[in-house]
Design an enzyme around this catalytic site. Sequence first.
Site, PDB file in Angstrom:
ATOM      1  N   ASN A 163       7.450 -14.462  18.022  1.00 23.79           N
ATOM      2  CA  ASN A 163       7.336 -15.342  16.860  1.00 23.79           C
ATOM      3  C   ASN A 163       7.277 -16.820  17.231  1.00 23.79           C
ATOM      4  O   ASN A 163       6.730 -17.631  16.469  1.00 23.79           O
ATOM      5  CB  ASN A 163       8.495 -15.088  15.889  1.00 23.79           C
ATOM      6  CG  ASN A 163       8.378 -13.747  15.203  1.00 23.79           C
ATOM      7  OD1 ASN A 163       7.475 -13.533  14.400  1.00 23.79           O
ATOM      8  ND2 ASN A 163       9.280 -12.823  15.525  1.00 23.79           N
ATOM      9  N   ARG A 188     -18.051  16.080   7.664  1.00 21.48           N
ATOM     10  CA  ARG A 188     -18.820  16.101   8.914  1.00 21.48           C
ATOM     11  C   ARG A 188     -20.253  15.594   8.728  1.00 21.48           C
ATOM     12  O   ARG A 188     -20.770  14.834   9.543  1.00 21.48           O
ATOM     13  CB  ARG A 188     -18.853  17.528   9.466  1.00 21.48           C
ATOM     14  CG  ARG A 188     -19.575  17.659  10.812  1.00 21.48           C
ATOM     15  CD  ARG A 188     -19.802  19.124  11.180  1.00 21.48           C
ATOM     16  NE  ARG A 188     -18.557  19.886  11.192  1.00 21.48           N
ATOM     17  CZ  ARG A 188     -17.777  20.031  12.260  1.00 21.48           C
ATOM     18  NH1 ARG A 188     -18.120  19.462  13.397  1.00 21.48           N
ATOM     19  NH2 ARG A 188     -16.673  20.741  12.182  1.00 21.48           N
ATOM     20  N   ARG A 234      12.111 -11.823  13.308  1.00 23.57           N
ATOM     21  CA  ARG A 234      13.331 -11.468  14.037  1.00 23.57           C
ATOM     22  C   ARG A 234      13.180 -11.845  15.518  1.00 23.57           C
ATOM     23  O   ARG A 234      12.071 -11.955  16.036  1.00 23.57           O
ATOM     24  CB  ARG A 234      13.648  -9.974  13.890  1.00 23.57           C
ATOM     25  CG  ARG A 234      12.625  -9.038  14.435  1.00 23.57           C
ATOM     26  CD  ARG A 234      12.937  -7.574  14.088  1.00 23.57           C
ATOM     27  NE  ARG A 234      12.011  -6.694  14.766  1.00 23.57           N
ATOM     28  CZ  ARG A 234      12.176  -6.256  16.012  1.00 23.57           C
ATOM     29  NH1 ARG A 234      13.230  -6.633  16.708  1.00 23.57           N
ATOM     30  NH2 ARG A 234      11.301  -5.462  16.571  1.00 23.57           N
ATOM     31  N   ARG A 245      19.991 -13.863   9.332  1.00 24.18           N
ATOM     32  CA  ARG A 245      19.914 -12.458   8.958  1.00 24.18           C
ATOM     33  C   ARG A 245      20.937 -11.626   9.727  1.00 24.18           C
ATOM     34  O   ARG A 245      21.177 -11.869  10.912  1.00 24.18           O
ATOM     35  CB  ARG A 245      18.501 -11.929   9.254  1.00 24.18           C
ATOM     36  CG  ARG A 245      18.199 -10.600   8.574  1.00 24.18           C
ATOM     37  CD  ARG A 245      16.943  -9.962   9.131  1.00 24.18           C
ATOM     38  NE  ARG A 245      15.742 -10.755   8.931  1.00 24.18           N
ATOM     39  CZ  ARG A 245      14.536 -10.360   9.374  1.00 24.18           C
ATOM     40  NH1 ARG A 245      14.424  -9.216  10.030  1.00 24.18           N
ATOM     41  NH2 ARG A 245      13.481 -11.107   9.174  1.00 24.18           N
TER      42      ARG A 245
END
Length: 237
Positions: free
Chosen positions: A24, A165, A14, A74
């Site tokens: 991107n 532990r 996106r 999109r």
Amino acid sequence: RIMKKLTVAIIHARGGSKRIPRKNIKDFHGKPAIAYPIDAALRSGVFDRVVVSTDDEEIMEVSRAYGAEAPYKRSPDLADDIAPTDNVLIKDIQILKKECVLENVCCIYGTSVFLQAQYLIDAQKKLTQGSYDSIVSVTDFDFHPLRGFTEDEQGNVAMMFPEYRYTRSQDLPKMFHDAGQFYFVKVGDFLSKGKVFSENMGVYHIPHHMVADIDTMEDWYRAEMIYKLIIENGEVE
């Protein structure tokens, strides 16, 4: 005429990344970040189509320049930072099913700069030869999560899992997490369940140093340094 059932890579990228603007298509070692997963998908030879799913015109242009398709844009409601991957992938599949028959789909993130073609080859083989609905890329934790601490509002610190532990680290149960590189799904199973992380998923283990979750500039600089070492070590295809 019977249409061939296709295996398709769908790369999610996106445009509105906030912490690293335009990440991107930001330059990573001489190429836009998205060029790396596109290249790995193309070289793997397992995909009939390599498609980029984005809301951004420039990302579409860059993706096409590096050999991927960007056949649709999109919708904005699936392009914000809270849209779940499952929902976006369902919509991608619905769009592509109008023009072809899908058998398997691999969702890849646009900043998977360490993705190797061999990972995709191996994962596709595991998906098709096994009885899984999906194959998820995973890797080891930096530190074992069962050794983790919590801190309350007053600053009081306590072990999250005090029962471990005194357990030796080599005796702790083996755990790993989503590597955030790719998700391979059988389309029918995925659409019926609506989620990648089903009760019947398999995993593909990626070496920890070959995974980079790039969300901040610190992540980006670290990934660039590691990539340089990986190149020098001959681990990039």
